[in-house]
Design an enzyme around this catalytic site. Structure first.
Site, mmCIF file in Angstrom:
data_model
loop_
_atom_site.group_PDB
_atom_site.id
_atom_site.type_symbol
_atom_site.label_atom_id
_atom_site.label_comp_id
_atom_site.label_asym_id
_atom_site.label_seq_id
_atom_site.Cartn_x
_atom_site.Cartn_y
_atom_site.Cartn_z
ATOM 1 N N GLY A 46 114.829 32.985 30.968
ATOM 2 C CA GLY A 46 113.444 32.803 30.870
ATOM 3 C C GLY A 46 113.207 30.637 31.795
ATOM 4 O O GLY A 46 112.724 30.193 32.847
ATOM 5 N N CYS A 47 114.252 30.218 31.185
ATOM 6 C CA CYS A 47 114.738 28.920 32.191
ATOM 7 C C CYS A 47 114.385 28.842 33.486
ATOM 8 O O CYS A 47 113.589 27.529 34.125
ATOM 9 C CB CYS A 47 115.246 28.082 31.627
ATOM 10 N N THR A 48 115.287 29.943 33.674
ATOM 11 C CA THR A 48 115.513 30.436 35.570
ATOM 12 C C THR A 48 114.422 29.963 36.162
ATOM 13 O O THR A 48 113.843 29.900 37.164
ATOM 14 C CB THR A 48 116.629 31.169 35.544
#
Length: 156
Positions: A46-48
């Site tokens: 998700g953060c990527t």
């Protein structure tokens, strides 16, 4: 419960280490609009997705006068790997003691997979040229958030 910021609040000042070994101070960005986004952990799916969305929108955000800064509790060395692996083109700052995340209301209890845990609350803050919070968005989604932010800021 962590205190949340609202439009009109002064953005909490910070000086934090970056992914490239420098220090980034919010005060040094005065005169420019800043999008500060808090994310839980570098190199997670998700953060990527979120970081790459900001990376891919950076040109138009900067053309509209915005600087983008990502903040997480990751160590600078991990942030450097994240920047290199995913060609992140904006600063990533490390808040390992979580004091800045706490000051922004982006560290606290949240629900993950039906359980209450303590961690980074995925959040985005739009800070004006004078260091005042214009928007404080909490519990944002990793996917589609940048597109929604661009619509909210009338950049689309």
């Amino acid at each position: 419960m962590t205190e949340r910021l609202s439009p009109g609040d002064a953005a909490p000042e910070f000086t934090l280490p970056t992914d490239n070994g420098d220090q980034l101070t919010l005060k040094d960005l005065r005169g420019r609009k800043v999008i500060l986004y808090a994310y839980p952990a570098a190199m997670t799916p998700g953060c990527t997705t979120q970081a790459c969305d900001f990376r891919d929108s950076l040109g138009s955000l900067q053309a509209a006068g915005f600087e983008v800064v990502g903040i997480s509790p990751d160590a600078p060395a991990k942030l450097a790997k994240f920047r290199e692996r995913d060609a992140i083109t904006f600063p990533l700052v490390s808040d390992q003691d979580k004091s800045v995340l706490t000051a922004y209301g982006a560290w606290g209890e949240k629900t993950m997979y039906g359980k209450t845990v303590t961690g980074v609350i995925r959040s985005t803050f739009v800070i004006d040229e004078n260091g005042t919070i214009e928007r404080a968005m909490y519990n944002v989604k990793a996917t589609g958030h940048v597109a929604k932010l661009r619509r909210d800021l009338a950049l689309d």
